[in-house]
Write an enzyme that holds these catalytic residues in place. Structure first.
Site, mmCIF file in Angstrom:
data_model
loop_
_atom_site.group_PDB
_atom_site.id
_atom_site.type_symbol
_atom_site.label_atom_id
_atom_site.label_comp_id
_atom_site.label_asym_id
_atom_site.label_seq_id
_atom_site.Cartn_x
_atom_site.Cartn_y
_atom_site.Cartn_z
ATOM 1 N N THR A 130 -10.304 3.738 60.901
ATOM 2 C CA THR A 130 -9.591 3.153 59.757
ATOM 3 C C THR A 130 -8.401 2.287 60.192
ATOM 4 O OG1 THR A 130 -8.092 3.779 57.947
ATOM 5 C CG2 THR A 130 -8.380 5.391 59.664
ATOM 6 N N TYR A 173 -4.158 12.004 57.746
ATOM 7 C CA TYR A 173 -5.444 11.298 57.803
ATOM 8 C C TYR A 173 -5.432 10.250 58.917
ATOM 9 C CZ TYR A 173 -9.198 8.050 56.419
ATOM 10 O OH TYR A 173 -10.300 7.224 56.423
#
Ligand SMILES: NC(=O)c1ccc[n+]([C@@H]2O[C@H](COP(=O)([O-])OP(=O)(O)OC[C@H]3O[C@@H](n4cnc5c(N)ncnc54)[C@H](O)[C@@H]3O)[C@@H](O)[C@H]2O)c1
Length: 355
Positions: A130, A173
């Site tokens: 990501t 995350y």
């Protein structure tokens, strides 16, 4: 080109948005697909049911956790390629339960890498990381320009954020995906696994179960279709490059088939500077599509939210010839149509079961 082979392609998280789209694509080209997914994301069971109904014995569905060592070891046997998408995908959830987030994203990835390392001939592996590994981009000077933030430097505005940007993991995350990203790259070096990392920005398209926590384009559209207010965290001028899922599938397949060129690298993957949207611009687009402006409410900024992130995709384009093709307006229109149809058929189902 259609191929016929019984060696399956393994897709972890294959019931999810990206996984189900890739599975459908590959089966359509003659592959068999093995899915490993624990169906923990709400709604993805519908994606899997549909894939099984459409493709029958071309799909081998295994409902299992990516942290289940035996299930993962079994799933990689005979795989001709592995696409690793299974994961905890929401920043918000990671802030509530960092241990779970770490265990699935970092621990699950390590289980998979170890299982592949033990194979006599490790297959190509594509892992989806990501843009959050670059954190909030603290060194990036921005200014407000109408409904969006934009970089002060023209060069950044024209090209986006490249892979030379320093890693600055933010939020649990970002840390768990970042750790997995680094493990995949390290296994490519330490154990010569043919592995590549995609650091992805915002992907959107059909089969997406968008929520407030992840999948903002689908989420905004669902709220607008339901006539419900949309909450924007921050000023709504935050900008993302957006990539339609078919363009991502093209990139994933190119990474697999050109693995000798891309192995050991991390690439920034997104729509790039030509395919960007701010949240406020998406609200405008939804108004044009639906003929009415959705109600919008504003809340304070969320932890770790980048005001601007646009991928510089030139490295992957140079390696593979890939280019995104679908403009945001066209892609959002298709997703809107898909959601309208899906929500109507779900409403019919509810009616039938009540009746
Ligand atoms: N969609 C995006 O915009 C985007 C952007 C950047 C990175 N990514 C990454 O791409 C991958 C796929 O994203 P997506 O949008 O398809 O998400 P998704 O949530 O639709 O799919 C993820 C799938 O993983 C499964 N899963 C979750 N925990 C699991 C576990 N412990 N064991 C087995 N399966 C598990 C879920 O049930 C789900 O089907 C994710 O790893 C995500 O972090 C996505």
């Amino acid at each position: 080109m259609r191929v016929s082979t019984d060696r399956p392609v393994l897709i972890t998280g294959g019931a999810g948005f990206i996984g189900a789209n890739l599975a459908h694509h590959l089966i359509g080209r003659g592959h068999t697909v093995r899915v490993l997914d624990d169906l923990s994301r709400r709604g993805v069971e519908l994606n899997l049911a549909r894939l099984c109904a459409q493709h029958g014995d071309r799909i081998d569905a295994r409902i299992a956790d990516i942290r289940d060592r035996d299930a993962v070891r079994d799933a990689v046997q005979g795989a001709r390629a592995v696409f690793h998408f299974a994961g905890q995908t929401a920043v918000t959830t990671s802030l509530v339960d960092p241990r779970h987030d770490f265990s699935v994203n970092a621990g699950g990835t390590l289980e998979l890498l170890e299982a592949i390392r033990d194979l006599p001939v490790p297959p190509p592996i594509v892992f989806t990381s990501t843009n959050k590994v670059y954190g909030c981009l603290p060194g990036l000077a921005l200014r407000v320009d109408g409904a969006r933030w934009r970089p002060v430097e023209d060069e950044v505005q024209a090209r986006g954020i490249d892979e030379g940007t320093g890693l600055a993991f933010r939020t649990p995350y970002g840390c768990s995906k970042g750790a997995a990203d680094q493990y995949v790259l390290d296994y490519a070096q330490s154990f010569q696994l043919p592995a590549v990392v995609f650091r992805m920005s915002c992907i959107y398209g059909p089969r997406q179960q968008g929520t407030e926590d992840q999948g903002w384009i689908a989420h905004f559209l669902i709220r607008a279709i339901d006539g419900a207010p949309i909450t924007i965290y921050g000023d709504g001028r935050q900008v993302r490059d957006v990539l339609y899922v078919e363009d991502l599938i093209d990139a994933l397949v190119r990474a697999w088939t050109r693995i000798e060129v891309v192995r050991g690298h991390a690439y920034n993957i997104g729509g790039g500077p030509r395919c960007t949207l701010s949240l406020l611009e998406l609200i405008d687009l939804i108004e044009q599509l639906r003929g009415a402006r959705p109600e919008v409410r504003f809340e304070p900024w969320r932890e770790g939210d980048q005001r601007y992130y646009v991928s510089d995709t030139r490295a992957f384009t140079a390696a593979t010839g890939w280019q995104p093709r679908i403009a945001p307006r066209a892609g959002v229109e298709v997703l809107h149509g898909w959601l309208v149809e899906r929500l109507a058929s779900l409403a019919n189902l509810t009616e039938v079961s009540r009746g």
